[in-house]
Design a protein around this motif. Structure first.
Motif, mmCIF file in Angstrom:
data_model
loop_
_atom_site.group_PDB
_atom_site.id
_atom_site.type_symbol
_atom_site.label_atom_id
_atom_site.label_comp_id
_atom_site.label_asym_id
_atom_site.label_seq_id
_atom_site.Cartn_x
_atom_site.Cartn_y
_atom_site.Cartn_z
ATOM 1 N N UNK B 1 0.837 -1.189 0.000
ATOM 2 C CA UNK B 1 0.000 0.000 0.000
ATOM 3 C C UNK B 1 0.875 1.243 0.000
ATOM 4 N N UNK B 2 1.654 1.417 -1.071
ATOM 5 C CA UNK B 2 2.519 2.578 -1.109
ATOM 6 C C UNK B 2 1.745 3.823 -1.523
ATOM 7 N N UNK B 3 0.578 3.612 -2.171
ATOM 8 C CA UNK B 3 -0.210 4.739 -2.666
ATOM 9 C C UNK B 3 -1.193 5.217 -1.630
ATOM 10 N N UNK B 4 -0.766 5.420 -0.426
ATOM 11 C CA UNK B 4 -1.638 5.889 0.648
ATOM 12 C C UNK B 4 -1.050 7.192 1.147
ATOM 13 N N UNK B 5 -1.874 8.166 1.501
ATOM 14 C CA UNK B 5 -1.292 9.407 2.013
ATOM 15 C C UNK B 5 -0.339 9.180 3.183
ATOM 16 N N UNK B 6 -0.731 8.254 4.076
ATOM 17 C CA UNK B 6 0.137 7.979 5.226
ATOM 18 C C UNK B 6 1.463 7.397 4.759
ATOM 19 N N UNK B 7 1.394 6.468 3.805
ATOM 20 C CA UNK B 7 2.618 5.847 3.315
ATOM 21 C C UNK B 7 3.517 6.899 2.683
ATOM 22 N N UNK B 8 2.895 7.772 1.887
ATOM 23 C CA UNK B 8 3.701 8.781 1.202
ATOM 24 C C UNK B 8 4.352 9.712 2.210
ATOM 25 N N UNK B 9 3.599 10.079 3.239
ATOM 26 C CA UNK B 9 4.179 10.966 4.249
ATOM 27 C C UNK B 9 5.341 10.269 4.955
ATOM 28 N N UNK B 10 5.162 8.986 5.281
ATOM 29 C CA UNK B 10 6.224 8.245 5.966
ATOM 30 C C UNK B 10 7.453 8.127 5.085
ATOM 31 N N UNK B 11 7.230 7.762 3.809
ATOM 32 C CA UNK B 11 8.359 7.609 2.904
ATOM 33 C C UNK B 11 9.030 8.954 2.668
ATOM 34 N N UNK B 12 8.210 10.001 2.526
ATOM 35 C CA UNK B 12 8.775 11.326 2.308
ATOM 36 C C UNK B 12 9.651 11.733 3.483
ATOM 37 N N UNK B 13 9.128 11.548 4.695
ATOM 38 C CA UNK B 13 9.904 11.909 5.885
ATOM 39 C C UNK B 13 11.189 11.089 5.940
ATOM 40 N N UNK B 14 11.081 9.788 5.622
ATOM 41 C CA UNK B 14 12.255 8.926 5.659
ATOM 42 C C UNK B 14 13.311 9.364 4.647
#
Lengths: 101, 341, 401
Positions: B1-14
């Protein structure tokens, strides 16, 4: 000194920031007033969903498989002929992901 | 589930924190190789300028990691609505084998961040920057931690499969009975509480001892620092276990619901926020004691280190008491009033 | 003087004043950045808030969907369900009720709109439809046109048919003969999210309209009192009814959540390009120092400022820009959604739909959403300005003066 009598820049920032924050809170408040006005409708909608056995919300009505997303066939976009491409604009945003299962 | 706002925020922060720490590590390598305070050649002047950059970058990355820890918990809570059999954030995190390690790495990063920030503060307060080399070694150890964090989070998110209506049928044949309801199984309550109480006693005694020592104008010795350095991390681990196994069922009023994350939900009065804030605050203040003891041995650093110590010891105690009060409130009320209310 | 924290607070405020002064001196450049950044945040925030609003509304409304829906698939396509399935499933223990239902789409030639037709048992008698003020059809109309069947319309359907005050409407059967209906009620406007395109009628009338064989239905709605048994019963039904597709309540909810999340993520991926472009702009603006700024830094350095102090000033400048832009951008986003129902993104969701439901996608504010918007916009900007800020701050005193 002349600038000493004027408010400091950080005071201005505080005023502007506070004003913006205030506007934001007013807008969020308005949004929640709208929401509260909708809760009576929500009760009704829940009752309707139960009475009629509805499964979907009515957002895009252009294609039948998008209107009833939850109970649609996954092959529905290709129903017209086997190589049919999805051409409804909302399909690109609304067609659900097909799980790898 | 990489296409989730939460996932994107986590990946972006990382990704952003990786970028920040990566740029800082280039400086770190140079500082470790060439740092020489006595020299006044161009390279040393350039390096002195560069340490400002690396410390700004790492501070940014560490603050970002703390934010991403909060997002991670929020994401797990949100994903529980998408996954089969997940009742709460525990279920979402245990949905594949990368969730819990990712969270642990984030927590370890949080404590490393606290240590680094303390050392940085001591270092900058002394004109000779005595801790610069040590500080940059620590950046190099942060780098793999941040990489590991990003890798684990990516693996966790990529392997999550939402539970949706699929084309052939709408029923999953896999086991869908609610699992992931409790993070840790039942543990014998009395021995656990006994150990916990003993540990808290040791920590309180240690704090009083150090306070008296400091009041008499003496400095904290290696033995106390060692006990604090061992005791506080242990206290953190035991606290998480105790919250999960003993405290949380009282809050949820369900003996089998042992989840440390649902405490953060509004339906339980957000009790988790003061609880975890005071716990982390106390542990961070606690591990500051060995860090400052170690820093104080560098020339010139003793003054600032001791000033921080004088605040950290009572600070840790105060937060510890706040934490214990919040944690004990629900279970005590239950046992005194004889029932849920 | 005073206690330590007061001194440090005063120092921070002086630094802030200094940062604001230097922002003000380059007010056109910084104002431009604030405007562009506000727009970027506005777009991201509007999109996120709008999808969150729809997601929350659908979760709230679809809480009462049928426990189990049974369809029949032949060669991967949905076919009518034979009514003997009702008796067959009745044998499964734990089911409270089974209701066959006929539903489908009706393409209205004149307007080009798609309506959803639902035929239910016990209509118009039986349990009343919630949110519908049933008008009694006047007696004389009923006498002379007693072949007209009762129907309840959604608001948008009523407008599409341009009925005005008339109550009678005719629809085509597949063989192009007409079937007459008289409107006995309208769904309340505030329930548009689920009822806007509905025409609800008796199950026999729906069969007649679609020319469906009398022993057929479109699907079966099954109610199960014990939620823990739903999955077991669903599996038993699948085994009992050959070619059936069984959908449970939990699955519908999760499908919607996943679909909304996917959509929101997809939109954000598209918007990442905007953020990236902005970050490049910000980097560029922060990196290009004017000669006066270089002189200023050099002067500060001779006065005893350290690189860290100059960097603190630059960081405060960035932070002020971020906070102002974030407040303006999210404020505009809320206004966009509250006052205009999100008119910028609505066409994306509706596409070529002729019948356009009146949806208002206002979400409940959640900390998580604010945090996501923050991480997607402010954090990249702050991260991008660290290195240029340092470059600008490491100017040596002797180099420029």
């Amino acid at each position: 000194m002349k600038w000493m009598s004027k408010p400091r820049p950080s005071t201005w920032l505080g005023i502007i920031g506070g004003g913006l924050m205030f506007c934001q809170l007013i807008l969020i408040g308005l949004a929640h007033v709208q929401l509260a006005a909708r809760t009576s409708g929500q009760e009704l909608m829940r009752a309707q969903v139960q009475r009629l056995g509805l499964s979907d919300i009515c957002i895009a009505t252009e294609a039948r498989y998008i209107r009833h997303l939850a109970v649609t066939d996954q092959v529905a976009p290709f129903m017209d002929h086997p190589l049919a491409l999805e051409y409804f604009p909302s399909g690109s945003l609304w067609a659900p992901v097909i799980s790898s299962r | 589930m990489l296409f989730e706002p939460f996932s994107l925020a986590l990946l972006g922060a990382g990704l952003i924190s990786l970028y920040l720490v990566l740029v800082a590590s280039f400086t770190a390598v140079q500082v470790i190789r060439y740092w020489d305070l006595e020299a006044d050649d161009n390279r040393q002047i350039e390096l002195e300028q560069r340490t400002w950059l690396s410390s700004a970058l790492v501070q940014g990355a560490l603050v970002l990691q703390m934010v991403s820890l909060v997002i991670m918990i929020g994401a797990a809570d949100h994903f529980a609505d998408l996954l089969s059999g997940a009742m709460c954030a525990t279920g979402a995190l245990t949905a594949n084998s990368f969730g819990v390690p990712a969270l642990m790495v984030k927590i370890v990063t949080l404590f490393c961040a606290a240590i680094w920030l303390t050392i940085n503060r001591i270092d900058l307060s002394v004109p000779t920057y005595p801790l610069t080399t040590a500080k940059h070694w620590l950046i190099l150890t942060l780098l793999p931690l941040i990489c590991l964090d990003l890798g684990l989070v990516t693996a966790y998110l990529a392997l999550l499969r939402p539970d949706i209506v699929v084309s052939c049928c709408g029923v999953i044949f896999a086991e869908s009975t609610p699992n992931g309801f409790s993070l840790i199984g039942l543990l014998p309550t009395l021995p656990l509480l006994g150990c916990y109480g003993a540990l808290v006693g040791v920590l309180i005694w240690l704090a009083i001892f150090m306070r008296l020592k400091m009041a008499n104008g003496k400095t904290i010795g290696g033995a106390e620092a060692f006990v604090a350095g061992l005791g506080w991390p242990l206290f953190y681990l035991l606290s998480v276990v105790v919250i999960t196994v003993i405290v949380s069922p009282y809050v949820y009023a369900m003996p089998h619901h042992r989840c440390p994350f649902d405490l953060l939900r509004g339906s339980y009065g957000w009790i988790g926020y003061p609880l975890y804030l005071s716990l982390h605050g106390a542990v961070i203040a606690g591990i500051t004691i060995p860090v400052t003891w170690w820093s104080a041995r560098y020339p010139g650093a003793a003054d600032t280190a001791q000033r921080i110590q004088r605040r950290a010891v009572p600070g840790a105690m105060a937060l510890l008491l706040v934490f214990l009060t919040i944690a004990a409130f629900k279970p005590l009320m239950y046992n005194i009033l004889g029932g849920q209310w | 003087m005073g206690p330590g924290y007061l001194i440090s607070l005063r120092r921070q405020r002086n630094l802030l004043d200094f940062a604001l002064g230097s922002l003000w001196r380059a007010r056109w450049k910084n104002g431009g950045i604030v405007v562009v950044f506000s727009l970027v945040i506005f777009i991201i925030a509007s999109f996120r808030l709008m999808v969150a609003g729809l997601e929350q509304a659908s979760t709230a409304v679809l809480a009462t969907v049928p426990d189990i829906t049974v369809q029949r698939l032949v060669a991967g396509r949905q076919m009518p369900v034979p009514l003997w399935w009702v008796e067959e499933s009745g044998a499964v223990f734990g089911i409270r009720s089974i209701k066959p239902r006929v539903w489908g789409y009706y393409f209205h030639e004149t307007s080009g709109a798609n309506f959803t037709i639902i035929g239910v048992e016990d209509f118009p008698g039986g349990e009343p439809l919630p949110g519908v003020a049933m008008q009694a059809v006047s007696a004389d109309e009923q006498v002379e046109e007693n072949q007209f069947s009762p129907v309840v319309l959604g608001q948008a359907v009523h407008q599409m048919l341009a009925l005005g005050d008339r109550v009678n409407v005719s629809l085509f059967r597949p063989d192009l003969t007409l079937k007459g209906f008289s409107v006995v009620g309208l769904f309340a406007p505030q329930t548009g999210l689920v009822t806007d395109d509905l025409m609800v009628m008796a199950i026999d009338d729906a069969r007649d309209l679609f020319a469906l064989a009398p022993h057929n239905a479109t699907d079966l709605l099954i109610s199960v009192p014990n939620p823990l048994e739903v999955d077991t019963i669903a599996q038993k039904l699948m085994a009992k009814l050959p070619g059936s597709r069984v959908i449970t309540k939990a699955q519908i909810g999760k499908t919607y959540n996943a679909a909304f999340g996917w959509r929101s993520g997809f939109g954000m991926i598209c918007l990442i390009g905007t953020v990236a472009a902005f970050v490049i702009l910000a980097w560029d603006k922060a990196a290009g120092l004017s000669p006066e700024q270089r002189r200023e830094v050099a002067l500060l350095k001779t006065l005893g400022w350290q690189t860290g102090d100059v960097m603190a000033i630059r960081f405060m400048e960035s932070l002020v820009v971020c906070v102002v832009a974030f407040l303006v951008g999210t404020g505009l986003a809320w206004a966009h959604i509250v006052f205009t129902d999100g008119f910028l993104f609505k066409p994306l969701l509706l596409g070529w739909s002729v019948l356009r439901p009146s949806l208002s996608p206002v979400p409940v504010i959640r900390f998580d959403d604010v945090l996501i918007i923050f991480v997607m916009s402010v954090v990249p900007y702050l991260a991008a300005t660290i290195v240029p800020a340092w470059r600008g701050a490491m100017i040596r005193a002797d180099a420029t003066l």
